[in-house]
Design a protein around this motif. Structure first.
Motif, PDB file in Angstrom:
ATOM      1  N   ALA A 132       0.815  -1.213   0.000  1.00  0.00           N
ATOM      2  CA  ALA A 132       0.000   0.000   0.000  1.00  0.00           C
ATOM      3  C   ALA A 132       0.853   1.270   0.000  1.00  0.00           C
ATOM      4  CB  ALA A 132      -1.008  -0.006   1.141  1.00  0.00           C
ATOM      5  N   GLY A 133       0.128   2.378   0.002  1.00  0.00           N
ATOM      6  CA  GLY A 133       0.796   3.658  -0.174  1.00  0.00           C
ATOM      7  C   GLY A 133       1.791   3.966   0.934  1.00  0.00           C
ATOM      8  N   GLN A 134       1.443   3.553   2.153  1.00  0.00           N
ATOM      9  CA  GLN A 134       2.318   3.914   3.270  1.00  0.00           C
ATOM     10  C   GLN A 134       3.713   3.316   3.095  1.00  0.00           C
ATOM     11  OE1 GLN A 134       1.375   6.227   5.456  1.00  0.00           O
ATOM     12  NE2 GLN A 134       3.411   6.187   6.340  1.00  0.00           N
ATOM     13  N   ILE A 137       5.611   5.293   0.469  1.00  0.00           N
ATOM     14  CA  ILE A 137       6.204   6.553   0.950  1.00  0.00           C
ATOM     15  C   ILE A 137       7.502   6.248   1.698  1.00  0.00           C
ATOM     16  CG2 ILE A 137       5.870   8.562   2.449  1.00  0.00           C
ATOM     17  CD1 ILE A 137       2.828   8.291   1.930  1.00  0.00           C
ATOM     18  N   TYR A 158       0.196  15.311   4.258  1.00  0.00           N
ATOM     19  CA  TYR A 158      -0.381  14.056   4.728  1.00  0.00           C
ATOM     20  C   TYR A 158       0.281  13.604   6.048  1.00  0.00           C
ATOM     21  CZ  TYR A 158      -1.078   9.001   4.904  1.00  0.00           C
ATOM     22  OH  TYR A 158      -1.344   7.730   5.324  1.00  0.00           O
ATOM     23  N   TYR A 236       7.194  16.197  -2.558  1.00  0.00           N
ATOM     24  CA  TYR A 236       6.123  15.220  -2.292  1.00  0.00           C
ATOM     25  C   TYR A 236       4.791  15.917  -2.516  1.00  0.00           C
ATOM     26  CZ  TYR A 236       2.751  12.449   0.260  1.00  0.00           C
ATOM     27  OH  TYR A 236       1.626  11.729   0.592  1.00  0.00           O
ATOM     28  N   ASN A 238       0.396  15.577  -3.576  1.00  0.00           N
ATOM     29  CA  ASN A 238      -0.863  14.959  -4.021  1.00  0.00           C
ATOM     30  C   ASN A 238      -1.513  16.055  -4.860  1.00  0.00           C
ATOM     31  OD1 ASN A 238      -1.500  14.634  -0.528  1.00  0.00           O
ATOM     32  ND2 ASN A 238      -0.307  13.164  -1.705  1.00  0.00           N
ATOM     33  N   ASN A 243      -4.099  15.771   0.612  1.00  0.00           N
ATOM     34  CA  ASN A 243      -4.397  15.521   2.015  1.00  0.00           C
ATOM     35  C   ASN A 243      -3.441  16.374   2.848  1.00  0.00           C
ATOM     36  OD1 ASN A 243      -5.065  14.421   4.460  1.00  0.00           O
ATOM     37  ND2 ASN A 243      -4.721  12.291   3.865  1.00  0.00           N
ATOM     38  N   ASP A 271       1.834  11.254  -5.221  1.00  0.00           N
ATOM     39  CA  ASP A 271       1.056  10.239  -4.480  1.00  0.00           C
ATOM     40  C   ASP A 271      -0.422  10.622  -4.627  1.00  0.00           C
ATOM     41  OD1 ASP A 271      -0.061   8.601  -2.521  1.00  0.00           O
ATOM     42  OD2 ASP A 271       0.710   9.756  -0.826  1.00  0.00           O
ATOM     43  N   PRO A 273      -3.999   9.210  -4.035  1.00  0.00           N
ATOM     44  CA  PRO A 273      -5.068   8.268  -3.698  1.00  0.00           C
ATOM     45  C   PRO A 273      -6.468   8.756  -4.067  1.00  0.00           C
ATOM     46  CG  PRO A 273      -3.761   8.912  -1.752  1.00  0.00           C
ATOM     47  CD  PRO A 273      -3.416   9.843  -2.847  1.00  0.00           C
ATOM     48  N   TYR A 274      -6.637  10.083  -4.274  1.00  0.00           N
ATOM     49  CA  TYR A 274      -7.995  10.637  -4.291  1.00  0.00           C
ATOM     50  C   TYR A 274      -8.515  11.145  -5.633  1.00  0.00           C
ATOM     51  CZ  TYR A 274      -6.962  10.429   0.622  1.00  0.00           C
ATOM     52  OH  TYR A 274      -6.613   9.975   1.866  1.00  0.00           O
ATOM     53  N   THR A 315      -2.224   3.963  -4.900  1.00  0.00           N
ATOM     54  CA  THR A 315      -2.749   2.946  -3.991  1.00  0.00           C
ATOM     55  C   THR A 315      -4.152   2.547  -4.430  1.00  0.00           C
ATOM     56  OG1 THR A 315      -3.414   2.506  -1.710  1.00  0.00           O
ATOM     57  CG2 THR A 315      -3.579   4.777  -2.411  1.00  0.00           C
ATOM     58  N   SER A 317      -6.216   1.625  -2.160  1.00  0.00           N
ATOM     59  CA  SER A 317      -6.974   1.731  -0.902  1.00  0.00           C
ATOM     60  C   SER A 317      -8.281   2.484  -1.053  1.00  0.00           C
ATOM     61  CB  SER A 317      -6.124   2.428   0.165  1.00  0.00           C
ATOM     62  OG  SER A 317      -5.125   1.556   0.613  1.00  0.00           O
ATOM     63  N   LYS A 318      -8.265   3.572  -1.804  1.00  0.00           N
ATOM     64  CA  LYS A 318      -9.472   4.388  -1.868  1.00  0.00           C
ATOM     65  C   LYS A 318     -10.355   4.026  -3.059  1.00  0.00           C
ATOM     66  CE  LYS A 318      -8.254   6.731   1.802  1.00  0.00           C
ATOM     67  NZ  LYS A 318      -6.937   6.416   2.216  1.00  0.00           N
ATOM     68  N   PRO A 322      -8.774  -0.742   1.344  1.00  0.00           N
ATOM     69  CA  PRO A 322      -7.437  -0.618   1.942  1.00  0.00           C
ATOM     70  C   PRO A 322      -6.927  -1.887   2.612  1.00  0.00           C
ATOM     71  CG  PRO A 322      -9.051   0.582   3.267  1.00  0.00           C
ATOM     72  CD  PRO A 322      -9.786   0.047   2.070  1.00  0.00           C
ATOM     73  N   ARG A 325      -3.900  -3.826   1.312  1.00  0.00           N
ATOM     74  CA  ARG A 325      -2.566  -3.232   1.476  1.00  0.00           C
ATOM     75  C   ARG A 325      -1.756  -3.345   0.188  1.00  0.00           C
ATOM     76  NH1 ARG A 325      -3.446   0.037   3.438  1.00  0.00           N
ATOM     77  NH2 ARG A 325      -1.514   0.668   4.432  1.00  0.00           N
TER      78      ARG A 325
HETATM   79  C1  LIG Z   1      -2.102  11.136   0.680  1.00  0.00           C
HETATM   80  C2  LIG Z   1      -2.084   9.734   1.169  1.00  0.00           C
HETATM   81  N1  LIG Z   1      -1.072   8.938   0.802  1.00  0.00           N
HETATM   82  C3  LIG Z   1      -1.002   7.674   1.209  1.00  0.00           C
HETATM   83  C4  LIG Z   1      -1.978   7.134   2.027  1.00  0.00           C
HETATM   84  C5  LIG Z   1      -1.767   5.727   2.508  1.00  0.00           C
HETATM   85  O1  LIG Z   1      -2.778   4.894   2.177  1.00  0.00           O
HETATM   86  P1  LIG Z   1      -2.532   3.333   2.031  1.00  0.00           P
HETATM   87  O2  LIG Z   1      -1.336   2.982   2.825  1.00  0.00           O
HETATM   88  O3  LIG Z   1      -3.766   2.710   2.524  1.00  0.00           O
HETATM   89  O4  LIG Z   1      -2.336   3.115   0.576  1.00  0.00           O
HETATM   90  C6  LIG Z   1      -3.055   7.915   2.423  1.00  0.00           C
HETATM   91  C7  LIG Z   1      -4.094   7.369   3.305  1.00  0.00           C
HETATM   92  O5  LIG Z   1      -5.012   7.966   3.739  1.00  0.00           O
HETATM   93  C8  LIG Z   1      -3.118   9.250   1.984  1.00  0.00           C
HETATM   94  O6  LIG Z   1      -4.114  10.071   2.317  1.00  0.00           O
END
Ligand SMILES: Cc1ncc(COP(=O)(O)O)c(C=O)c1O
Length: 480
Positions: A132-134, A137, A158, A236, A238, A243, A271, A273-274, A315, A317-318, A322, A325
């Motif tokens: 996943a995104g975390q 990063i 974020y 970095y 979005n 976020n 990055d 997600p939205y 990701t 996730s959204k 999620p 992962r």
């Molecule tokens: C901007 C941003 N990056 C990354 C993530 C990480 O999400 P995930 O680890 O579920 O992909 C989030 C989660 O809310 C986010 O808002």
């Protein structure tokens, strides 16, 4: 005989572990687990109602064997019963480890999806699957940032990215943001004011030329520059519904940013997600967002450069869920290759089984249709939150303005309000409502809050705002 000594755990932790602060959001989620009666506008959780639960129930029933004739015959029957067209894999393979960069079937599906969404067709060596995104990063931070290296972020950024950058000792430098995202002129000012990063172009153009000793010398030399004068290395960002600010970057700013990356030798870490669950100016548009990675790819061709400076983290996730992962990092093959070396040490490989299940989902269902459902659902919830917020008697008069995105509202209060005082643990328990003070995203004014309306049900949105209104009435009675 063992001599009695004082056992001191503090002497055992690493310097990093001691310095690392716990995440406010994770703490709040723990509080929520203990007190389910609290209505949470705090997490970044997507809407549980729009998750493809029935579809995933089918896709998780992978067959045992898709290779032997008997296994295939059983799987065919199984497919028919489930009403599916294909399985991405079988348990004989999907219960095992996979390559660090991910399973071919999942990568293939993601390549198709990214082509559809961003317009860029990535080769298989230009894409890496991560947890996943975390994790994406965290891998980016470790692959690019030395201690003291500067990463440019939005002023408020974020909450989950901040500790990942801190963990490697990097320094976050927030660039001001207006209603339309990062203010490019402010970034240029910083790039011009600061001491350039060392020019290694003659070295790095010949792979393998830079020895560890040379690298250490450079880092030593770099340490003599104070952090505030150091030029950033990474941006970095979005671009769509960032976020927490919930701004959307116009194409013209995105193009300027990519040009700056070439001019000042920066890596842009996009990055997103939205973007896909968002809507622009209240309209549902599905004609492709101007992703920075696409702009980078086009500019690379135009300039005859050897690489695209944008690395793209996407990701699922959204847009799917999620709990899988899963995310992909996509971009220049040499960048990806280096990042996968870091991932080898971090997790060996992403979950093989989750990839097979999600790949099966993508092979059998129309993701564009699903995204459209999400967009409509989030728009309806946003409309409800907005109208209920405006109806509050005590809260609304305290508010200066807000930006609205698909999952969040980023609200700015009038001077005199202290948001972190609103959401102390005591108040959260007393009033039964919570959101994330902007302070945890880097806001120094303590006048902002990130509030998630995407997870709560319509009834919870109404009730949560009533509770927040009572809190506002009690805390700021004179402001009525
Ligand atoms: C901007 C941003 N990056 C990354 C993530 C990480 O999400 P995930 O680890 O579920 O992909 C989030 C989660 O809310 C986010 O808002």
């Amino acid at each position: 005989m063992v001599e009695a000594t004082r056992y001191d755990k503090n002497l055992l932790f690493s310097e990093r572990a001691i310095k690392q602060r716990p995440s406010f959001v994770r703490q709040m989620l723990a509080l929520l687990q203990e007190h389910p009666e609290i209505i949470s506008f705090a997490g970044g959780l997507p809407d549980p109602e729009t998750m493809p639960t029935e579809e995933m129930f089918k896709c998780q029933q992978l067959p045992i064997d898709l290779v032997s004739p008997e296994g295939k015959a059983i799987a065919e029957k199984h497919l028919k019963q489930l009403g599916l067209k294909r399985f991405a894999g079988d348990l004989k393979r999907e219960l095992n480890y996979c390559a660090t960069t991910g399973r071919g079937h999942f990568k293939g599906e993601m390549v198709k999806l990214l082509k559809e969404l961003t317009g860029v067709e990535y080769g298989k060596d230009e894409i890496l699957v991560c947890n996943a995104g975390q994790q994406g990063i965290s891998l980016m931070a470790r692959a690019f940032l030395n201690p003291h290296d500067v990463v440019y972020t939005y002023g408020n950024t974020y909450v989950g990215a901040i500790p990942a950058f801190e963990l490697v000792g990097a320094v976050k430098r927030g660039i001001p943001v207006d209603k339309r995202g990062i203010v490019i002129d402010k970034l240029v000012e910083d790039l011009e004011r600061t001491v350039p990063n060392p020019d290694l172009s003659h070295k790095v153009r010949v792979p393998g030329q830079l020895s560890i000793k040379e690298l250490e010398e450079i880092i030593e030399r770099e340490k003599s520059i104070v952090d505030k004068d150091r030029r950033g290395k990474m941006v970095y960002i979005n671009a769509f519904y960032d976020n927490p600010n919930q701004t959307v970057l116009p194409r013209e700013r995105a193009e300027k940013l990519v040009k700056l990356a070439y001019k000042y030798n920066l890596v842009i870490f996009e990055d997103e997600p939205y973007g896909e669950v968002g809507f622009l100016d209240g309209e549902f548009k599905h004609d492709g967002l101007p992703y920075l990675n696409k702009i980078g790819k086009d500019m690379q061709k135009g300039l005859g450069e050897s690489s695209n400076p944008v690395l793209f983290l996407f990701t699922i996730s959204k847009i799917i869920f999620p709990g899988s992962r899963l995310a992909v990092l996509a971009g220049d093959a040499e960048f990806i290759d280096k990042i996968q070396v870091i991932e080898q040490a971090d997790s060996l490989c992403p979950s093989t089984k989750a990839q097979a299940e999600v790949a099966t989902y993508l092979m059998n269902y129309d993701i564009a249709e699903h995204i459209d459902i999400l967009r409509r659902g989030y728009k309806a919830k946003g409309d409800l939150f907005e109208s209920e917020l405006q109806k509050t008697k005590h809260l609304w008069p305290l508010i200066e303005g807000y930006n609205r995105g698909p999952l969040f509202f980023f609200i700015t209060f009038k001077p005199g309000v202290a948001v972190s005082e609103m959401f102390t643990e005591e108040n959260i328990l007393k009033y039964g409502v919570m959101a994330v003070p902007g302070k945890f995203c880097g806001d120094e004014t303590d006048l902002t809050v990130r509030s998630n309306q995407g997870f709560a049900s319509p009834d919870q949105i109404k009730e949560g705002l009533k509770r927040w209104d009572r809190l506002a009435e009690d805390l700021y009675p004179s402001k009525r």
